[in-house]
Design a protein around this motif. Structure first.
Motif, mmCIF file in Angstrom:
data_model
loop_
_atom_site.group_PDB
_atom_site.id
_atom_site.type_symbol
_atom_site.label_atom_id
_atom_site.label_comp_id
_atom_site.label_asym_id
_atom_site.label_seq_id
_atom_site.Cartn_x
_atom_site.Cartn_y
_atom_site.Cartn_z
ATOM 1 N N TYR A 280 32.537 12.143 55.382
ATOM 2 C CA TYR A 280 33.551 12.729 54.874
ATOM 3 C C TYR A 280 33.597 13.226 53.686
ATOM 4 C CZ TYR A 280 38.526 14.122 55.576
ATOM 5 O OH TYR A 280 40.342 14.366 55.612
ATOM 6 N N ASP A 281 33.770 12.878 52.785
ATOM 7 C CA ASP A 281 34.172 12.816 51.164
ATOM 8 C C ASP A 281 33.420 14.541 51.040
ATOM 9 O OD1 ASP A 281 36.357 11.569 51.073
ATOM 10 O OD2 ASP A 281 35.060 9.987 49.478
ATOM 11 N N THR A 282 31.608 13.543 51.180
ATOM 12 C CA THR A 282 30.624 14.985 50.838
ATOM 13 C C THR A 282 30.287 16.058 51.928
ATOM 14 O OG1 THR A 282 29.093 12.811 49.933
ATOM 15 C CG2 THR A 282 27.998 14.588 50.338
ATOM 16 N N TYR A 283 31.030 15.433 52.757
ATOM 17 C CA TYR A 283 30.367 17.004 54.261
ATOM 18 C C TYR A 283 31.836 17.552 54.742
ATOM 19 C CZ TYR A 283 25.795 15.031 53.280
ATOM 20 O OH TYR A 283 24.642 14.083 52.903
ATOM 21 N N VAL A 284 32.621 16.859 54.076
ATOM 22 C CA VAL A 284 33.459 17.644 55.164
ATOM 23 C C VAL A 284 35.252 17.929 54.308
ATOM 24 C CG1 VAL A 284 35.309 16.993 57.487
ATOM 25 C CG2 VAL A 284 33.017 16.500 57.137
ATOM 26 N N ASP A 285 35.559 16.826 53.556
ATOM 27 C CA ASP A 285 37.073 16.860 53.080
ATOM 28 C C ASP A 285 36.995 18.281 52.427
ATOM 29 O OD1 ASP A 285 39.431 16.130 52.494
ATOM 30 O OD2 ASP A 285 38.478 15.409 50.758
ATOM 31 N N GLY A 286 38.264 19.020 52.354
ATOM 32 C CA GLY A 286 38.371 20.176 52.016
ATOM 33 C C GLY A 286 37.872 21.610 53.233
ATOM 34 N N LYS A 287 37.246 21.360 53.946
ATOM 35 C CA LYS A 287 36.124 22.211 53.807
ATOM 36 C C LYS A 287 36.675 22.486 55.607
ATOM 37 C CE LYS A 287 32.028 21.296 52.306
ATOM 38 N NZ LYS A 287 30.681 21.226 52.241
ATOM 39 N N ARG A 415 46.108 32.055 35.488
ATOM 40 C CA ARG A 415 46.446 30.902 34.292
ATOM 41 C C ARG A 415 47.852 30.134 34.275
ATOM 42 N NH1 ARG A 415 46.673 36.375 32.452
ATOM 43 N NH2 ARG A 415 48.775 36.756 31.703
ATOM 44 N N HIS A 416 48.287 30.493 35.478
ATOM 45 C CA HIS A 416 50.190 29.823 34.948
ATOM 46 C C HIS A 416 50.687 29.074 36.308
ATOM 47 C CE1 HIS A 416 51.307 33.729 32.420
ATOM 48 N NE2 HIS A 416 50.650 32.547 31.505
ATOM 49 N N ALA A 417 48.718 28.525 36.763
ATOM 50 C CA ALA A 417 49.503 27.827 38.112
ATOM 51 C C ALA A 417 48.733 26.857 38.362
ATOM 52 C CB ALA A 417 49.001 29.038 39.380
ATOM 53 N N ALA A 418 49.167 25.766 38.888
ATOM 54 C CA ALA A 418 48.543 24.350 38.666
ATOM 55 C C ALA A 418 47.872 24.094 40.433
ATOM 56 C CB ALA A 418 49.823 22.983 37.914
ATOM 57 N N VAL A 419 46.825 23.305 40.343
ATOM 58 C CA VAL A 419 46.447 23.380 41.805
ATOM 59 C C VAL A 419 46.259 21.831 41.545
ATOM 60 C CG1 VAL A 419 44.538 22.719 43.085
ATOM 61 C CG2 VAL A 419 44.742 25.307 41.967
ATOM 62 N N PHE A 420 46.516 21.014 42.928
ATOM 63 C CA PHE A 420 46.825 19.572 43.102
ATOM 64 C C PHE A 420 46.020 19.121 44.673
ATOM 65 C CE2 PHE A 420 50.518 20.779 41.097
ATOM 66 C CZ PHE A 420 50.716 19.863 39.906
ATOM 67 N N GLU A 421 44.598 18.756 44.228
ATOM 68 C CA GLU A 421 43.764 18.143 44.909
ATOM 69 C C GLU A 421 43.194 17.006 44.698
ATOM 70 O OE1 GLU A 421 41.815 18.908 47.806
ATOM 71 O OE2 GLU A 421 42.192 21.448 48.111
ATOM 72 N N ASP A 422 42.715 16.561 46.592
ATOM 73 C CA ASP A 422 42.318 15.084 46.497
ATOM 74 C C ASP A 422 40.764 15.020 46.594
ATOM 75 O OD1 ASP A 422 42.466 15.548 49.208
ATOM 76 O OD2 ASP A 422 42.623 13.520 49.358
ATOM 77 N N ALA A 423 40.391 16.370 46.959
ATOM 78 C CA ALA A 423 38.792 16.844 47.960
ATOM 79 C C ALA A 423 37.966 17.305 46.507
ATOM 80 C CB ALA A 423 38.942 17.647 48.813
ATOM 81 N N LEU A 424 36.618 16.592 46.252
ATOM 82 C CA LEU A 424 35.965 17.200 45.441
ATOM 83 C C LEU A 424 36.121 18.375 45.061
ATOM 84 C CD1 LEU A 424 32.722 14.342 45.169
ATOM 85 C CD2 LEU A 424 35.474 14.725 43.989
ATOM 86 N N SER A 425 35.631 18.958 47.094
ATOM 87 C CA SER A 425 35.735 21.011 47.042
ATOM 88 C C SER A 425 36.521 21.515 46.426
ATOM 89 C CB SER A 425 35.319 20.805 48.513
ATOM 90 O OG SER A 425 36.493 20.559 49.174
ATOM 91 N N GLY A 426 37.718 20.724 47.056
ATOM 92 C CA GLY A 426 39.013 21.551 46.113
ATOM 93 C C GLY A 426 39.433 21.711 44.982
ATOM 94 N N VAL A 427 38.758 20.366 43.895
ATOM 95 C CA VAL A 427 38.796 20.048 42.874
ATOM 96 C C VAL A 427 38.087 22.118 42.198
ATOM 97 C CG1 VAL A 427 38.307 19.546 40.349
ATOM 98 C CG2 VAL A 427 39.741 18.505 42.584
#
Length: 469
Positions: A280-287, A415-427
């Motif tokens: 799940y973490d490697t192939y699916v999460d965030g996609k 540059r004035h926005a913050a991203v919050f992610e738990d998925a490696l692809s999202g980061v």
């Protein structure tokens, strides 16, 4: 002739991409802010002239007229109401194409509603009765499809050529006569374009709405654990705001295991189960759903045709497997409900109290349903879900497109926005988009991996950021 076309501000339905014709929805708080921001722009355009102002009777249009043209007399005329979407009212384009594959509104119209030609006839009525015979500027406060068709007809083009004119909420367009020729003097302008053009994202992709970000102070950003200069926060949904990542993983596991067992039995090969953590973490999460199916199957050396919305259940295609996963997910959500992380809710509330704007960015086609089930819809100024990503042609994570589009919707440069992610692809998407801060949320013990992917800060719960402030 001078025709000024004003599209109404943001509504909840424009945020989710739902066709809104006869349904009388009102503006969101952001939509009212957008409409009010139009007032000085329109006054400059009118140069002290007294225009004829015509508004659709829908509340979202009359609210916009009141805020954008204060103290101006407004004529309510149903001839400038939005396209009647008939049976497709309230649906999104992907949902409609499940019913009518290949549907295009400009060509096919809407059953039990209007055709594009019908709307073109109404546009002609407006032009003949007012715009072409009135010496005053004519301001029309209307809707997305009607504004596009009105522009086409004003220029002498067939109504279906309105597809060539983009129209975003709270925008202003001008068509006028110039040296004896009817021409476009201005198109699809909103005040955010004038505020700070150097701060606009270079991305050409954007969701359905744009509104300028408020001026949050450096102290405001620091009070919620973010770098000075941060004005907007972009949150992933599953695993960051809601405890649905495990539900998604379980749904993926059930779908893939059913398919892999069937395939192994048919081919006489060993069955190797889907791993709900590693796979799940490697192939699916965030996609996106389709990308997740294809990515995991590729890891097993399996290649399937993409298929399409008309694929029957059980068909061996990417689309059919994705649809099966979605059915399982919705069944689990309806059965078990959706839980929002208390620390995340507390943090988003603090962010809003500090004057920062908020958006949800999710690859899930069920983004709206999950937010509603969790009871947190009202915490966000903008929402960009999987349906929006597909409808707008945005690349999925790890490409930064969806986050860039959400930042644009909030009027914030990356540059004035913050991203919050738990998925490696999202980061990775946050880092690729050059956002001011990327916060990794570690729910499964992958702090090092999140940092390696590009996270500036890693926490196990968003409330930790308040303790750091």
């Amino acid at each position: 002739m001078k025709l000024i076309i004003v599209r109404h501000g943001q509504t909840d339905w424009t945020l989710s991409g739902r066709y809104t014709g006869t349904t009388d929805v009102e503006l969101t708080a952001s939509g009212r802010h957008q409409a009010a921001e139009l007032a000085p722009l329109l006054e400059r355009m009118l140069h002290g002239q007294s225009p004829l102002v015509v508004s659709s009777p829908r509340r979202r249009a009359t609210e916009t007229a009141t805020l954008a043209l204060p103290e101006r007399a407004v004529t309510i005329d149903p001839v400038v109401a939005e396209y009647d979407y008939g049976d497709y009212e309230g649906l999104t384009t992907p949902q409609i194409r499940l019913i009518a594959p290949g549907w295009i509104i400009w060509r096919d119209g809407c059953p039990h509603g209007e055709s594009t030609a019908d709307v073109g006839t109404r546009a002609d009525d407006l032009l003949h009765s007012h715009a072409e015979n009135d010496p005053r500027p004519v301001v029309v406060v209307t809707h997305g499809h009607f504004s596009r068709i009105l522009a086409a007809r004003a220029l002498g083009l067939p109504a279906e050529q309105g597809r060539l004119f983009a129209s975003t909420p709270a925008s202003v367009s001008v068509i006028e006569d110039h040296h004896g020729e009817r021409c476009i003097a201005l198109w699809n302008l909103d005040p955010a374009l004038l505020a700070d053009p150097g701060d606009r994202s270079a991305s050409t992709h954007a969701p359905h709405d744009k509104a300028p970000a408020p001026l949050a102070s450096d102290a405001s950003a620091r009070s919620v654990g973010l770098p000075a200069g941060t004005t907007a926060c972009l949150f992933d949904l599953d695993g960051v705001l809601t405890a649905t990542a495990t539900v998604h993983a379980a749904a993926w596991q059930e779908m893939f295991d059913d398919y892999l067992k069937s395939r192994a039995h048919r081919l006489g090969t060993p069955f190797v189960a889907f791993n709900p953590a590693a796979d799940y973490d490697t192939y699916v999460d965030g996609k996106s759903r389709a990308d997740g199916v294809a990515s995991f199957l590729a890891s097993r050396g399996i290649e399937l045709p993409p298929g399409g919305p008309g694929d029957r259940p059980g068909a061996e295609t990417i689309t059919a497997l994705g649809s099966a996963k979605n059915s399982i997910l919705l069944r689990r959500i309806r059965r078990d409900g959706v839980h929002a992380y208390a620390g995340s809710v507390r943090y988003v509330q603090a962010v809003r109290a500090a004057g920062l704007r908020t958006a949800v960015v999710s690859s899930s086609a069920n983004c709206s349903e999950i937010l509603t089930a969790a009871g947190i819809t009202e915490l966000f100024d903008a929402r960009l879900g999987g349906l929006d990503v597909r409808a707008d042609g945005l690349a999925g994570k790890p490409a930064p497109d969806s986050y860039l589009a959400a930042a644009h919707a909030l009027g914030a440069p990356p540059r004035h926005a913050a991203v919050f992610e738990d998925a490696l692809s999202g980061v990775q998407a946050g880092r690729a988009g050059r956002f001011g801060c990327v916060v990794g949320v570690d729910r499964v013990g992958q702090t090092d991996a999140l940092r390696a992917a590009g996270a500036d800060i890693v926490v196990t719960d968003l409330a930790e950021l308040l303790d750091r402030a």
